[in-house]
Design an enzyme around this catalytic site. Structure first.
Site, PDB file in Angstrom:
ATOM      1  N   SER A 291      -6.023  -4.581   0.833  1.00 45.40           N
ATOM      2  CA  SER A 291      -7.125  -3.850   0.226  1.00 45.40           C
ATOM      3  C   SER A 291      -7.620  -2.551   1.395  1.00 45.40           C
ATOM      4  O   SER A 291      -7.998  -1.463   1.141  1.00 45.40           O
ATOM      5  CB  SER A 291      -8.162  -4.415  -0.627  1.00 45.40           C
ATOM      6  OG  SER A 291      -8.625  -5.394   0.300  1.00 45.40           O
ATOM      7  N   GLU A 292      -7.674  -3.204   2.686  1.00 46.48           N
ATOM      8  CA  GLU A 292      -8.539  -2.433   3.847  1.00 46.48           C
ATOM      9  C   GLU A 292      -7.642  -2.899   5.018  1.00 46.48           C
ATOM     10  O   GLU A 292      -7.237  -3.991   5.260  1.00 46.48           O
ATOM     11  CB  GLU A 292      -9.993  -2.748   3.809  1.00 46.48           C
ATOM     12  CG  GLU A 292     -10.625  -1.687   3.018  1.00 46.48           C
ATOM     13  CD  GLU A 292     -10.961  -2.448   1.562  1.00 46.48           C
ATOM     14  OE1 GLU A 292     -11.574  -1.974   0.749  1.00 46.48           O
ATOM     15  OE2 GLU A 292     -10.759  -3.542   1.695  1.00 46.48           O
ATOM     16  N   THR A 293      -7.669  -1.968   5.720  1.00 45.39           N
ATOM     17  CA  THR A 293      -7.152  -2.138   7.207  1.00 45.39           C
ATOM     18  C   THR A 293      -8.081  -1.360   8.042  1.00 45.39           C
ATOM     19  O   THR A 293      -8.840  -0.303   7.946  1.00 45.39           O
ATOM     20  CB  THR A 293      -5.623  -1.379   7.573  1.00 45.39           C
ATOM     21  OG1 THR A 293      -4.943  -2.372   6.742  1.00 45.39           O
ATOM     22  CG2 THR A 293      -5.371  -1.676   9.074  1.00 45.39           C
TER      23      THR A 293
END
Length: 289
Positions: free
Chosen positions: A45-47
Site C-alpha cells: 500500500s505504501e513504500t
C-alpha cells in the site's frame, strides 16, 4: 540500475499481522518517476523513500502503487525501524520532513516508534445515506450519537462510526462508490470503526482507500491518529485513558494489527498527537529499475 528495497510489517499483533511496507534508503538520486515505478513493483500500500533534508534529520517521501501521498503512518514506523536496524539511527528523538510538514518522532530502546502527527482539522460532516449506500449497509447500522466527519492529522479521511463489531466485520463495501465519494470530498478514503472491540481496545477499525489502489488496509497510523482526536472531541476518550489508546485493525483480512496512540491536551484542546507501534519480519530484495 539496481535498488535495494527493505520489506517489513508495521503494527503487527501476530506473526502474520501488521501492514507491510517497503523502504528504500539513500534515495536522493532517484527521480519521482523511478520512485513511483519502485512502489508499483513492490506492490504494498505504501513504500517510503529516505532522502537528505535541509530542515530535518531525514526527508521521507511516500508512494502508493499509483501515486505519491503526503504522509503514511505505518510506512514511517517501517522506515525508522530499518534506520535503527541498520545502525543509521539510534534510540532517541528525530525530525522527519514530509509533504505534511516537519514531524517529530521517537525511537524507543525497545524498538517502539512513536511519531507525532499534525494537529487535527475537523472538516465536513457527511450525510449518512451517501455513506451507508457505499458500504452496502442500512443507515440504522451507523451510530447515531457520532457524526460521519472528515478529519485530518496530515491526511484527510472520512471517519464512520458503526454501531457494532458484527456489522463492521461482515459488511461488503462497494469500492467503486467509495472511490467516487473519496474523490468528491478530496480524501484518502474511509476509516470505519466501532467502539465494540475484541480485546477491550479503544476501537476496532477497517480502512478503505480504493481511490489510491488500496481496497482495504490492515493498519493505518494516520487514520487512527485522526480517530483519536475525533473520539476526544466527542467525549468518547477521556483524560484518564487519552495516553493509552489502542486500535484493532486488519482482522477482516487476516492481518491482525495493533496501533497505539496518545494525546496531550490543554483543557479541551489537543496540543500533541503521537501514534506508534512496532515492526517485524525485515527482509531485503533487489529491484532493477
Amino acid at each position: 540500475m539496481k535498488v535495494k528495497v527493505y520489506t517489513l510489517n508495521a503494527f503487527g499483533k501476530s506473526n502474520n499481522g501488521g501492514n507491510p511496507a517497503g523502504v528504500v534508503l539513500n534515495a536522493n538520486t532517484l527521480s519521482t518517476e523511478v520512485m513511483q515505478r519502485i512502489a508499483k513493483e513492490v506492490g504494498f500500500s505504501e513504500t517510503a523513500f529516505v532522502q537528505k533534508s535541509d530542515v530535518a534529520d531525514f526527508k521521507v517521501r511516500f508512494f502508493t502503487p499509483s501515486e505519491e501521498i503526503d504522509l503514511c503512518g505505518h510506512a514511517t514506523i517501517a522506515c525508522f525501524y530499518v534506520l535503527a536496524n541498520k545502525s543509521i539511527s539510534n534510540p532517541g528523538k528525530y525530525k522527519q520532513e514530509t509533504k505534511a510538514g516537519v514531524l517529530d518522532l521517537e525511537v524507543k530502546i525497545d524498538g517502539t516508534i512513536l511519531m507525532n502527527q499534525a494537529l487535527p482539522e475537523f472538516l465536513d460532516i457527511i450525510d449518512q445515506k451517501e455513506i451507508a449506500a457505499s458500504l452496502n449497509i442500512s443507515e440504522d447500522k451507523i451510530a447515531s450519537d457520532l457524526p460521519i466527519q472528515i478529519v485530518s492529522t496530515g491526511l484527510k479521511d472520512i471517519l464512520i462510526p458503526i454501531k457494532n463489531l458484527d456489522t463492521l466485520l461482515t459488511m461488503t463495501p462497494d469500492f467503486d462508490k467509495i472511490a467516487e465519494i473519496s474523490k468528491k470530498y478530496n480524501v484518502i478514503g474511509y476509516h470505519a470503526f466501532t467502539l465494540e472491540t475484541k480485546f477491550d481496545s479503544t476501537a476496532h477499525c477497517r480502512n478503505f482507500a480504493p481511490l489510491y489502489a488500496i481496497p482495504e488496509e490492515s493498519a493505518t497510523g494516520t487514520s487512527n491518529g485522526a480517530l483519536s482526536c475525533y473520539l476526544f472531541k466527542y467525549g468518547k476518550v477521556t483524560a484518564k485513558n487519552k495516553n493509552n489508546l489502542i486500535f484493532e485493525q486488519g482482522y477482516s483480512i487476516n492481518q491482525p494489527s495493533e496501533i497505539r496512540a496518545s494525546l496531550s491536551t490543554n483543557d479541551k484542546n489537543i496540543i500533541e498527537i503521537k501514534v506508534g507501534g512496532n515492526a517485524s519480519a525485515l527482509k531485503e530484495k533487489m529491484l532493477e529499475v
